[in-house]
Design an enzyme around this catalytic site. Structure first.
Site, PDB file in Angstrom:
ATOM      1  CB  ALA A  83     -12.883 -12.968  -5.081  1.00  0.00           C
ATOM      2  CE  LYS A  87      -4.583  -9.183  -2.408  1.00  0.00           C
ATOM      3  NZ  LYS A  87      -4.418 -10.432  -3.194  1.00  0.00           N
ATOM      4  CE  LYS A 129      -3.357 -11.679   7.727  1.00  0.00           C
ATOM      5  NZ  LYS A 129      -3.121 -12.991   7.079  1.00  0.00           N
TER       6      LYS A 129
END
Length: 329
Positions: A83, A87, A129
């Site tokens: 993760a 970002k 995205k």
């Protein structure tokens, strides 16, 4: 998850913190969770909430850019949930090479460390995205997906990708931004027709658990997320407050895409998910449909936020915002 050792990169972030809490509550028989993050302050804060003296946790300071540290982190791990990422779209636009170092080169370090340590399964968090990317961040997530799917070929380790939508109310999202801005007497609107996909944090956790429990390796798992209109969010937060159109920022899209037209030929529908099957590898779309009672999508299928069939209403959004503000004060 019984007796499993699991590593979470970016483990002190919003997802990582929620995932650790979920695992400790629902899988108390897990062997060990290693929380891997470069932010030492977040380690300290998280350890107060989940002390390693009470839970089977190890807090490991490290950066996925550091290949040797990743090798150490993956030692004796059964599952890796990746993760960690740079970002924020505007920050990535202004610092593209720094984004590439984390979101591309760092991902390769995760892959190499998992393979070298014979990790059974690796799940990566991608983003809507990544589909037809219009910014550096999206391009880096597309690269992540390609690296993972390539790594899955002819290797014992399973590499799967989950494609996230915006987590409603998360840090850096439009909800806390609007809540902060409303005190100034107006809300800045990038474009009155802008839409976004949305999932809750719990739906994000469920998505990752689905990948762990049902992933075959080589696929991209996409949630059937509802959409919201940016104006509906503004209305839900501050009805009657002035809207000022400020224009779309560099790298932003008017609408997001979760499954692109180029992926339709490899995509199937399974319950509340779409599965983008690999075009090459030990299994294919036909086999997946046969084994899981999944259904191929239409030939011209696209899953775009502006043409979604499921929408969040102003009332729904207002209810979610109320929950968030009550939870976080």
């Amino acid at each position: 998850m019984k007796s499993k050792n699991i590593l979470i990169t970016g483990g002190t972030g919003s997802f990582g913190t929620a995932f650790v809490g979920y695992l400790l509550e629902h899988h108390p028989d897990i062997a060990r969770i290693v929380v891997f993050s470069r932010d030492e302050q977040k380690h300290v804060e998280m350890a107060r909430r989940f002390p390693p003296s009470k839970y089977p946790l190890r807090y490991m300071v490290g950066d996925i850019r550091d290949r040797e540290r990743m090798m150490e982190a993956c030692r004796n791990m059964d599952i890796v949930v990746h993760a960690a990422a740079m970002k924020h779209v505007p920050v990535a636009e202004e610092n593209p090479m720094e984004c590439a170092k984390t979101n591309i080169l760092g991902v390769q370090n995760v892959i190499d460390a998992a393979l070298a340590n014979k990790v059974s399964q690796v799940i990566a968090l991608s983003s809507d995205k990544a589909v037809a990317p219009a910014n550096v961040y999206g391009a880096s997530k597309l690269f992540l997906e390609k690296l993972f799917l390539n790594a899955n070929r002819e290797n014992a380790t399973q590499f799967s990708v989950v494609r996230y939508a915006n987590v409603f109310g998360s840090k850096g999202s439009v909800v806390p931004f609007f809540l902060e801005k409303m005190a100034e007497g107006y809300l800045p609107i990038t474009h009155p027709e802008m839409t976004r996909f949305s999932i809750s944090m719990q739906e994000g956790l469920d998505l990752v658990m689905f990948a762990i429990q049902h992933g075959k390796g080589g696929e991209v798992i996409v949630p059937k997320a509802p959409s919201y209109r940016i104006l509906d969010v503004a209305t839900a937060i501050a009805p009657g407050v002035e809207h000022r159109i400020v224009g779309i920022r560099p790298g932003e899209k008017l609408h997001e895409m979760m499954v692109g037209a180029s992926e339709a030929a490899q995509t199937v529908e399974l319950g509340c998910y779409y599965i983008v099957c690999p075009s090459e590898g030990p299994w294919d779309k036909a086999q997946y449909c046969s084994e899981n009672n999944a259904t191929p999508v239409a030939e011209a299928f696209e899953f775009e936020s502006g043409r979604n069939t499921e929408w969040m209403t102003v009332e729904t959004i207002r209810g979610l915002i109320k929950q968030i503000t009550q939870t976080h004060g």
